[in-house]
Design a protein around this motif. Structure first.
Motif, short mmCIF file in Angstrom:
data_model
loop_
_atom_site.label_atom_id
_atom_site.label_comp_id
_atom_site.label_asym_id
_atom_site.label_seq_id
_atom_site.Cartn_x
_atom_site.Cartn_y
_atom_site.Cartn_z
N THR A 78 3.42 -2.33 -4.38
CA THR A 78 4.50 -1.77 -3.57
C THR A 78 4.59 -0.26 -3.73
O THR A 78 4.83 0.47 -2.76
N LEU A 95 8.51 -2.77 3.96
CA LEU A 95 7.59 -2.30 2.93
C LEU A 95 6.87 -3.48 2.27
O LEU A 95 5.66 -3.40 2.00
N SER A 96 7.58 -4.56 2.05
CA SER A 96 6.95 -5.73 1.43
C SER A 96 5.92 -6.35 2.38
O SER A 96 4.88 -6.84 1.94
N THR A 115 1.87 1.38 -1.70
CA THR A 115 2.19 1.21 -0.28
C THR A 115 3.29 2.18 0.14
O THR A 115 3.23 2.78 1.22
N HIS A 116 4.27 2.34 -0.73
CA HIS A 116 5.39 3.22 -0.40
C HIS A 116 4.92 4.68 -0.29
O HIS A 116 5.33 5.41 0.64
N SER A 122 2.89 -4.11 2.09
CA SER A 122 2.26 -4.30 0.79
C SER A 122 1.44 -5.58 0.76
O SER A 122 0.31 -5.61 0.26
N ARG A 123 2.02 -6.64 1.32
CA ARG A 123 1.32 -7.93 1.34
C ARG A 123 0.08 -7.88 2.24
O ARG A 123 -0.99 -8.35 1.86
#
Length: 257
Positions: free
Chosen positions: A40, A29-30, A43-44, A33-34
């Motif tokens: 985050t 997930l990170s 994105t989630h 997101s990046r």
């Protein structure tokens, strides 16, 4: 405003799926997101929506995301509906005769995307994308592009991959004129040092490029004196591919007769 929000959501969904176009089979997930440059939490939510639709799936043990079965299904449908399942014997024979690597590509925005061929890593699929400006495949896809699709400025800055890469739009435009006149494109160390590639178009009835076919080797094997020989074999294969990949009404008359 609601319509604008819907368009933004679609663009974000497409962008998230595009994050998996590199060599990473799964992303956290990170990571997403990046790469998306989004919070985050946003994105989630997006990843959860795509997972629910089968476009992504989440690994139970690690929580990382990877492309899901809906992508696989659509990819297989596209592959077969394009007729790409029928072309392996032609590409294999061209590779055998020339003792070179053979690839077939189509344009996707600023890249040539290899659909079938020896450059693809059979285990990971890595090697799909090639820049248009620095490859023989890309030059072909630009030189015979339908009107409105050959705007070189839309490619943005042209990144140098070697000391031979064309990085000036005016120079690239002149190169594409030479490609049209010659009937084929040459990449002589513009993507990788010590690699030489020729490419020819797979054309439709309107003389617009549908696919680009490349033959890649070294300058020692593909010497100046033998370039014409490689081009002749590539063109013969491209004409066969016109029949295999294009509906009869869209083929050039000489390709079907």
């Amino acid at each position: 405003m609601a319509a604008e929000g819907g368009v933004q959501a679609v663009h974000r969904a497409i962008g998230m799926l595009g994050c998996f176009g590199g060599g990473d089979p799964s992303l956290s997930l990170s990571d997403l997101s990046r790469r998306m440059e989004l919070p985050t939490s946003t994105t989630h939510r997006l990843a959860r929506t795509l997972t629910g639709a089968g476009f992504l799936e989440q690994e139970a043990r690690t929580g990382r995301y990877r492309l899901g079965p809906s992508i696989t299904e659509l990819g297989q449908l596209s592959f077969h509906r394009r007729g790409l399942h029928r072309i392996a014997p032609e590409l294999t024979e061209l590779a055998r005769v020339t003792s070179a690597t053979v690839d077939l590509a189509v344009r996707n925005d600023r890249h040539a995307v290899i659909l079938s061929g020896g450059s693809l890593n059979p285990d990971s699929g890595v090697g799909l994308r090639r820049p248009l400006h620095s490859t023989a495949l890309g030059k072909v896809l630009l030189a015979w592009a339908p009107e409105g699709r050959a705007d070189l400025e839309a490619l943005g800055p042209l990144r140098a991959l070697t000391g031979r890469t064309i990085v000036d739009h005016a120079e690239l435009r002149a190169e594409l004129r030479k490609v049209r006149e010659a009937g084929y494109a040459l990449n002589d160390g513009e993507s990788y040092d010590g690699i030489r590639t020729v490419a020819v178009p797979v054309l439709d009835r309107l003389d617009h490029v549908r696919y680009a076919l490349a033959v890649r080797s070294t300058p020692r094997v593909m010497s100046d004196a033998r370039i014409g020989w490689f081009v002749t074999h590539a063109r013969a294969c491209a004409r066969a591919l016109e029949v295999l990949l294009l509906p009869p009404a869209e083929r050039r008359p000489s390709a079907s007769g």
